[in-house]
Write a protein that holds these residues in place. Sequence first.
Motif: not given
Length: 303
Positions: A147, A168-169, A171-173, A175, A177-178, A199, A224
């Motif tokens: 991040s 994955l959650e 990583l999304e939190t 920001g 990009p997966v 994603p 990324q």
Amino acid sequence: MTLPLVYSAEVSKAMAQGAPVVALESTIITHGMPYPANLETAQEVEQVVRDNGAVPATIAIIDHKIHIGLEADTLENLAQAKDVMKLSRADLAVAVANGRTGATTVAATMICAELAGIAVFATGGIGGVHKGAETSFDISADLTELSQTAVTVVCAGAKAILDLPKTLEVLETNGVPVIAYQSDDFPAFWSRVSGLAAPLRMNAPDAIAKAHKMRAALGLQGGQLVANPIPQDAEIDADYLNPIIAQAVAEAEAQNIGAKQVTPFLLGRIVELTEGKSLKSNIALVKNNAVLGAKIARALKDV
């Protein structure tokens, strides 16, 4: 202070010529497998990068210096070294300042690669949220590093010993990009699919390179994550592997193995329980990621 960076002759020449360079971690050498298999694998992965039009830069900490690329004799010495620190963001500076020999994890390799001006890093699998993290709080620093450090990391997904949905959650939190490469499913290290939707999907190295450059243009912090499924002929079926992973995790808990010792223990125990199958697959996926990493590094020079 002057940055304590030392470049191998091969990497130094590549950087001077503007040639594509791919960073490689060293933990896989010191903590991933025994000698001489670790040395042979490291040499083979470096050659894969060269064969695909880029220059490999294996990163390690030796004698107060951050080595960006290792000469042949240095690589061999590292493969046989004892008491090597496993370095992440928290202890990287301490190791350099005190002259310790240290192998870089995903997080530490990203930091060193960015310092050296290298935009692409190929590894095996990233760390993530460990099973039971809701009570242990065991979450890899790799996720935070993604991040905040502007490196594109090519992996075969997060290690299958982890809690993949929670990984994955996080990583999304944060920001991050997966990007699944040529797949709609997030790969699970030894297995091509996890049952979790990726994603993002991209099908070509130049698309990934363009996204890397656009992040910089937009002032977006961080890198990324490119999830590259293991080659089909090297895949291990998840139905076979899941009970083995569960057994290894249970043994680690019973022996109170935690912190940085967890992943090496689990991977080593899984090698034993699969009678070496997981190690062969691990080597295959690292080489596969080195191929894609080289292609992305080349594309970054053209987009």
